[in-house]
Design an enzyme around this catalytic site. Structure first.
Site, short mmCIF file in Angstrom:
data_model
loop_
_atom_site.label_atom_id
_atom_site.label_comp_id
_atom_site.label_asym_id
_atom_site.label_seq_id
_atom_site.Cartn_x
_atom_site.Cartn_y
_atom_site.Cartn_z
N HIS A 164 -51.23 37.81 11.87
CA HIS A 164 -51.41 38.19 10.47
C HIS A 164 -52.31 37.23 9.72
O HIS A 164 -52.75 37.54 8.59
CB HIS A 164 -50.05 38.34 9.77
CG HIS A 164 -49.36 37.05 9.44
ND1 HIS A 164 -48.34 36.52 10.20
CD2 HIS A 164 -49.54 36.18 8.41
CE1 HIS A 164 -47.92 35.40 9.66
NE2 HIS A 164 -48.63 35.16 8.57
N ASP A 229 -41.33 46.79 12.18
CA ASP A 229 -40.54 46.98 13.39
C ASP A 229 -41.21 46.33 14.60
O ASP A 229 -41.27 45.13 14.69
CB ASP A 229 -40.29 48.48 13.61
CG ASP A 229 -39.53 49.09 12.44
OD1 ASP A 229 -38.91 48.32 11.69
OD2 ASP A 229 -39.56 50.31 12.28
N SER A 305 -47.23 29.57 8.67
CA SER A 305 -47.38 30.67 9.62
C SER A 305 -48.41 30.34 10.68
O SER A 305 -49.48 29.81 10.38
CB SER A 305 -47.83 31.94 8.89
OG SER A 305 -46.82 32.43 8.06
#
Length: 372
Positions: A164, A229, A305
């Site tokens: 991401h 998910d 992250s």
């Protein structure tokens, strides 16, 4: 097809079993690592680079949600592990892969948004100061991405990070084409070239030296999943630098079950955005796990992250202690635990399949990727 359906179960099998000896050391297990090889490569249109970079990713699907999901089929796994490669000139390719096994002879709630930081009670993070720490292993393996995330050196020219940080699930982020990796180094003091005079009472000021990224690999499991998910399971990417970084790096390894980790604990260092220019180290217990994810409550803020999650265990073959990266810190999740919202920070586990894929990206030869 029945043999193919056993793939996932086979990949969970480790050869070594935890011993019961009172002198037992937490030992790296040996895994049967599959082989992932490119089958075909297709040229894609150049991306638009129009997505906003996000320093964290939020998903409502918690442990129960993931555990209740059906196992992917063989074809689905192949599709998830196929990948896009972004080059520095903006060109883009998609590579389909084949998977081979060689014989050796509840849905969470979106009702609450994350506040500006995720700290669990007392802030247990440690800022790392001074070149004696920052420039030494393992802290020296942590690097900063120009998109704002963290990465970890895993080879002479390769950095592991979160997908991401490069791609929002639909498009590459702004700055991904000219992506750079920053290495924290001491600032050269004015007029002090060649001088050994330092002020030991003050932490030495540091700066980032940047290296351009040559190409980036992102699995299609992330691109297809769009961070929902199953997509969360594939929130990782590998960056290849244009030149070697000349630092000691940390090897990747297959993530053992949480109960096999020393003290059930993980460690990682990152560039949290509430402490600009500082490398921040933390450790904490693993609270839950699925096949692809580790759930923990390590204090963290956006910017961390992409940090490599690592543990230190005994390497029996080499007769020494060894740190390995077993996961990539991804982000935050609100999870419905028996009707009560519970928040976790989440790391993507390096499974045997992911190990085989990342290792092949790094080394280009599956024969060098047979031991996880």
């Amino acid at each position: 097809m029945a043999a193919l359906s056993t793939l996932i179960l086979l990949l969970c099998a480790a050869k070594d079993v935890m011993p019961s000896s009172p002198h037992w050391k937490p030992t790296w297990p040996s895994y049967r690592v599959p082989v992932i090889l490119p089958q075909s490569t297709l040229n894609l249109d150049k991306p638009q680079f129009d997505a906003e970079a996000r320093l964290e990713v939020v998903s409502p699907c918690g442990p129960a949600c993931h555990k209740s999901s059906p196992l992917p089929t063989y074809e689905e796994v192949k599709n998830y592990l196929s990948y896009e490669t972004l080059y520095a000139n903006g060109s883009l390719t998609e590579t389909e892969v084949g998977i081979y096994i060689l014989s050796n002879g509840g849905d969470g709630s979106r009702g609450r948004s994350r506040t500006k930081r995720q700290i669990y009670g007392y802030d247990s993070r440690f800022s790392i100061f001074g070149k004696d720490f920052l420039l030494n292993y393992p802290f020296s393996t942590s690097v900063k991405l120009s998109t704002g995330c963290t990465g970890t050196l895993v080879a002479e020219k390769h950095v592991l990070t979160a997908a991401h940080c490069i791609h929002d699930g639909k498009s590459y982020v702004k700055g991904a084409q000219k992506l750079r990796v920053g290495f924290l180094k001491p600032k050269q003091k004015d007029g002090s070239k060649g001088s050994n005079i330092t002020n030991s009472a003050m932490p030495e000021k540091m700066k980032f030296q940047w290296i351009r990224v040559k190409r980036t690999h992102v699995p299609k499991g992330w691109i297809k999943g769009n961070a929902n998910d199953i997509g969360m399971d594939y929130d990782y990417a590998l960056l290849e630098l244009k030149k070697p970084h000349k630092r000691k790096f940390m090897k990747i390894g297959v993530s053992p079950p949480a109960r096999h980790l020393p003290g059930g604990r993980i460690h990682f260092s990152g560039y949290d955005n509430d402490r600009p220019g500082n490398l921040v180290y933390r450790f904490c217990d693993v609270k839950d796990e699925t096949y692809d994810l580790l759930y923990q409550q390590c204090d963290a803020q956006p910017g961390a992250s992409g940090s490599g999650v690592y543990v230190r265990m005994w390497k029996r073959q080499n007769n020494k202690w060894e740190r390995k990266i077993i996961g990539i810190f991804s982000g935050h999740q609100w999870v419905d635990m028996n009707g009560t919202p519970q928040d976790f920070n989440v790391a993507v586990r390096i499974t045997p399949l992911k190990y085989a894929q990342i290792c092949y990206w790094i080394k280009g030869n599956y024969l060098d990727c047979r031991e996880g």
